[in-house]
Design a protein around this motif. Structure first.
Motif, PDB file in Angstrom:
ATOM      1  N   ARG A  78     -16.405 -18.881  -9.263  1.00  0.00           N
ATOM      2  CA  ARG A  78     -16.145 -17.878  -9.920  1.00  0.00           C
ATOM      3  C   ARG A  78     -16.608 -16.675  -9.214  1.00  0.00           C
ATOM      4  O   ARG A  78     -17.806 -16.484  -8.597  1.00  0.00           O
ATOM      5  N   THR A  79     -15.918 -15.584  -9.582  1.00  0.00           N
ATOM      6  CA  THR A  79     -16.172 -14.152  -8.713  1.00  0.00           C
ATOM      7  C   THR A  79     -16.494 -13.128  -9.942  1.00  0.00           C
ATOM      8  O   THR A  79     -15.948 -13.516 -11.241  1.00  0.00           O
ATOM      9  N   THR A 103     -13.275 -12.482 -12.002  1.00  0.00           N
ATOM     10  CA  THR A 103     -12.566 -13.461 -12.761  1.00  0.00           C
ATOM     11  C   THR A 103     -13.507 -13.910 -13.881  1.00  0.00           C
ATOM     12  O   THR A 103     -14.695 -13.639 -13.682  1.00  0.00           O
ATOM     13  N   ARG A 104     -12.640 -14.419 -15.062  1.00  0.00           N
ATOM     14  CA  ARG A 104     -13.699 -14.826 -16.350  1.00  0.00           C
ATOM     15  C   ARG A 104     -13.909 -16.088 -16.032  1.00  0.00           C
ATOM     16  O   ARG A 104     -14.763 -16.677 -16.918  1.00  0.00           O
ATOM     17  N   LEU A 124      -9.685 -18.974 -11.085  1.00  0.00           N
ATOM     18  CA  LEU A 124      -8.655 -17.916 -11.537  1.00  0.00           C
ATOM     19  C   LEU A 124      -8.537 -16.738 -10.304  1.00  0.00           C
ATOM     20  O   LEU A 124      -9.531 -16.501  -9.696  1.00  0.00           O
ATOM     21  N   VAL A 125      -7.427 -16.317 -10.449  1.00  0.00           N
ATOM     22  CA  VAL A 125      -6.976 -15.301  -9.411  1.00  0.00           C
ATOM     23  C   VAL A 125      -7.463 -14.042  -9.981  1.00  0.00           C
ATOM     24  O   VAL A 125      -6.999 -13.502 -11.266  1.00  0.00           O
ATOM     25  N   PRO A 126      -8.148 -13.062  -9.324  1.00  0.00           N
ATOM     26  CA  PRO A 126      -8.751 -11.920 -10.073  1.00  0.00           C
ATOM     27  C   PRO A 126      -7.198 -10.908 -10.315  1.00  0.00           C
ATOM     28  O   PRO A 126      -6.368 -10.986  -9.537  1.00  0.00           O
ATOM     29  N   PHE A 127      -7.345 -10.255 -11.235  1.00  0.00           N
ATOM     30  CA  PHE A 127      -6.254  -9.249 -11.358  1.00  0.00           C
ATOM     31  C   PHE A 127      -5.819  -8.400 -10.084  1.00  0.00           C
ATOM     32  O   PHE A 127      -4.514  -8.219  -9.801  1.00  0.00           O
TER      33      PHE A 127
END
Length: 185
Positions: free
Chosen positions: A4-5, A8-9, A13-16
């Protein structure tokens, strides 16, 4: 991404900021193909294949939309100044133009004129009436466009993938350097 970064939630997941995005003043569009050609002048490349395909054949819908937005024949829709009035946008949306007909109908009619008698299931069928209807067709899919149903059924015999690349319908393969204008010959 394994963890997790802050961007991202949830893990994985790929960040926006890592997703395909395009901000332009002329246009961006989506015709349900991949993000790659949201504007053909600025192809989006280098993203995960999970977002969609890059440098791949585009649907006739995507190609027509790009031609309309770039005001290219035979799909010119904008005014002389290159911008769209409300009436021109409405006409473009409801235009029902057939790019596939623009690409293959002339060859189909030439072939039809050359050989209008064909054998189907042991019977000889005369295609002259069908050829005449297709020849008079306005290359649109409007309710009153005589020949549209015949052309749709003709295309259905080839399958969906045939309208994308070289094969039994097109003699010229998809050209990644000119993805909107790849022609049949």
């Amino acid at each position: 991404m394994n963890g997790r970064t802050a961007a991202t939630r949830a893990p994985g997941l790929v960040p926006f900021t890592g997703m395909p995005q395009l901000d332009r003043r002329d246009f961006v569009f989506n015709a349900n193909d991949s993000y790659w050609l949201a504007n053909p002048a600025a192809p989006l490349e280098g993203f995960s294949p999970l977002h969609g395909s890059e440098r791949a054949p585009q649907s006739p819908r995507t190609r027509v939309n790009a031609m309309l937005l770039q005001n290219e024949p035979p799909f010119v829709a904008a005014g002389e100044d290159g911008t769209f009035s409300l009436a021109e946008i409405e006409a473009a949306i409801q235009g029902n133009h057939s790019l596939t007909a623009e690409l293959v109908l002339a060859d189909l009619l030439t072939r039809c004129d050359a050989q209008h008698l064909v054998e189907v299931a042991g019977s000889v069928v005369d295609l002259r009436t069908i050829c005449q209807l297709l020849g008079a067709w306005d290359r649109r899919f409007d309710p009153d466009s005589v020949g549209a149903v015949l052309f749709r059924e003709y295309l259905a015999a080839y399958g969906a993938d045939s309208v994308l690349d070289r094969g039994s319908l097109f003699s010229v393969p998809f050209n990644v350097d000119d993805p909107i204008h790849t022609r049949t010959r």
